[in-house]
Design a protein around this motif. Structure first.
Motif, PDB file in Angstrom:
ATOM      1  N   SER A 156       7.637   0.822   5.598  1.00 23.90           N
ATOM      2  CA  SER A 156       6.515   1.552   6.206  1.00 23.90           C
ATOM      3  C   SER A 156       7.023   2.420   7.367  1.00 23.90           C
ATOM      4  O   SER A 156       8.106   2.184   7.913  1.00 23.90           O
ATOM      5  CB  SER A 156       5.446   0.584   6.675  1.00 23.90           C
ATOM      6  OG  SER A 156       5.498   0.432   8.073  1.00 23.90           O
ATOM      7  N   ASP A 183       5.355   2.642  10.170  1.00 23.26           N
ATOM      8  CA  ASP A 183       4.644   2.185  11.374  1.00 23.26           C
ATOM      9  C   ASP A 183       5.534   2.198  12.630  1.00 23.26           C
ATOM     10  O   ASP A 183       5.137   2.701  13.678  1.00 23.26           O
ATOM     11  CB  ASP A 183       4.084   0.767  11.157  1.00 23.26           C
ATOM     12  CG  ASP A 183       2.859   0.798  10.241  1.00 23.26           C
ATOM     13  OD1 ASP A 183       2.632   1.852   9.608  1.00 23.26           O
ATOM     14  OD2 ASP A 183       2.144  -0.219  10.164  1.00 23.26           O
ATOM     15  N   ASP A 217       1.680   6.332   8.151  1.00 21.25           N
ATOM     16  CA  ASP A 217       1.751   4.932   8.590  1.00 21.25           C
ATOM     17  C   ASP A 217       0.445   4.227   8.206  1.00 21.25           C
ATOM     18  O   ASP A 217      -0.407   4.834   7.552  1.00 21.25           O
ATOM     19  CB  ASP A 217       2.059   4.842  10.095  1.00 21.25           C
ATOM     20  CG  ASP A 217       0.863   5.179  10.964  1.00 21.25           C
ATOM     21  OD1 ASP A 217      -0.160   5.685  10.426  1.00 21.25           O
ATOM     22  OD2 ASP A 217       0.937   4.949  12.180  1.00 21.25           O
ATOM     23  N   SER A 218       0.300   2.958   8.618  1.00 23.09           N
ATOM     24  CA  SER A 218      -0.883   2.212   8.155  1.00 23.09           C
ATOM     25  C   SER A 218      -2.184   2.750   8.769  1.00 23.09           C
ATOM     26  O   SER A 218      -3.265   2.400   8.319  1.00 23.09           O
ATOM     27  CB  SER A 218      -0.704   0.714   8.404  1.00 23.09           C
ATOM     28  OG  SER A 218      -0.308   0.498   9.733  1.00 23.09           O
TER      29      SER A 218
END
Ligand SMILES: *[C@@H]1O[C@H](CO)[C@@H](O)[C@H](O)[C@H]1NC(C)=O
Length: 401
Positions: free
Chosen positions: A31, A33, A62-63
């Motif tokens: 990811s 993040d 990102d999330s």
């Protein structure tokens, strides 16, 4: 209604699908993040760490659905923008609300111009609109000292697109490291894993004929050969082989051993196999390194179904079944007609050219027709290579053999 054997198969299939889901989940790419967090915190060492994660795709949101490059531009962080672009971040992205270029131009501080230049060089589109419908270009403030540089950049972009900001041919070298291509610029000391824009040009062919050139990074397309690909393999006066970029008049620093970093492998192999290939145009009295078969925008192709020839215009996109007038020149030698073509240069009495489509007659070979060109080899090519090399040295450009 399903028979029992079908049902078993269906169940097995479902199980397989479930397994597939599991393995897909475990192979999920890393990811972004941590990367976005580092950008937000303006922590460059954390950013470098986040970027070094294997398999990371910097174009993944990102999330919280934030795009790394958009956040870097929002933070007015030129170093982060540059680091992301060097890892293959696409400059022509939008997060649905805005684009990195909008944010760069809104920055208005010292970061605006260098950030905008990097983004334009990597394919950002100043005509792209944000959510409110405003183009990035419209955000350049009206005549002020600070906006002068930005306006100048936009003018360059309008004239030539991303290519206007490209590094000169020969600036970058390509190496293999850890099984991947690695690019470095000996003059500036820059290095990157993803190809710089000048090394991202690809030739698109149809039935073996060049149709257009596409930059896989910036998305720019052109039907004329970009300077980045205008290389020829030539033999220097002392007999050594070298790569010459005839558009930029530079020789490659990688000289004998490696093809220039700008050339895709297939094109490099093709050029290396035919060194010193040039043509002399008897009408314009110029040497060209490009095949005169492609001196016009027309390409002769074959219909897949019938095998019949047709002509495709790379500039207009038009296709025609009849030979276009531009290509319909026949050489007529007194007493009969024949296509002695490039063999006879200069004027011969009783020799003229007849256009079988327009009916036009010309005493000298039309400059874009095959009749105007003579293929030259050997001593002449060597002399030209020497002259080009001398011109390079005289121009103060770096000459590394
Ligand atoms: C920046 O990131 C590094 C590495 O992740 C960390 O050790 C450091 O404490 C961070 N610095 C700040 C000011 O947060």
């Amino acid at each position: 209604m399903l028979r029992s054997t079908d049902r078993v198969t269906a169940a097995a299939l479902l199980a397989l699908l479930a397994l597939g889901c599991v393995s897909a989940a475990s192979a999920k790419p890393p990811s972004t993040d941590r990367l976005v967090a580092a950008i937000k915190a303006k922590n460059f060492s954390a950013l470098s760490e986040a970027l070094s994660v294997k398999g990371l795709d910097v174009n993944t949101p990102d999330s919280s659905r934030r795009l790394p490059l958009v956040e870097a531009a929002r933070s007015r962080d030129v170093r982060a923008v540059s680091a992301l672009l060097e890892q293959g971040a696409l400059a022509r992205v939008s997060d649905g609300t805005t684009t990195p270029l909008h944010l760069a131009l809104l920055a208005q501080g010292a970061a605006a111009a260098p950030m905008a230049r990097l983004l334009l060089a990597h394919g950002a589109d100043p005509t792209a609109k944000d959510k409110s419908g405003a183009t990035a270009r419209s955000l350049v403030p009206a005549a002020s000292a600070a906006s002068k540089e930005l306006s100048e950049m936009l003018k360059q972009w309008e004239a030539r697109g991303a290519m206007a900001f490209e590094d000169a041919p020969g600036d970058w070298l390509r190496e293999e490291r850890e099984g991947a291509a690695y690019f470095w610029n000996p003059a500036t000391g820059e290095s990157r894993w993803s190809a710089p824009p000048s090394c991202a040009w690809q030739r698109v062919t149809v039935q073996g004929h060049p149709i257009k050139y596409v930059n896989s990074l910036t998305g720019q397309e052109t039907t004329s050969l970009p300077a980045a690909l205008a290389w020829a393999r030539v033999t220097a006066a002392d007999g050594s082989g070298l790569w010459l970029n005839w558009a930029a008049r530079v020789t490659s620093a990688a000289a004998a051993t490696q093809p220039p970093a700008e050339l895709p492998a297939e094109l490099a192999a093709e050029l290396a196999a035919r060194p010193n290939r040039r043509w002399y145009n008897t009408v314009t009295r110029e040497f060209v390194y490009t095949d005169p078969a492609y001196a016009t925008a027309w390409r002769e192709l074959r219909d897949e179904a019938t095998g019949a020839p047709y002509w495709f215009n790379v500039d207009s996109g038009a296709s025609v079944w009849e030979v276009p007038a531009e290509l319909a020149w026949a050489e007529v030698v007194e007493g009969g007609s024949g296509s002695s073509g490039a063999a006879a240069a200069g004027t011969t009495s009783g020799r003229y050219f007849h256009n079988t489509v327009s009916g036009e007659v010309a005493w000298t070979a039309p400059e874009h027709s095959a009749h105007a060109f003579v293929e030259v080899q050997g001593a002449e090519a060597e002399a030209a290579a020497a002259a080009a090399t001398a011109a390079t040295a005289a121009g103060g450009a770096e000459l590394l053999l």
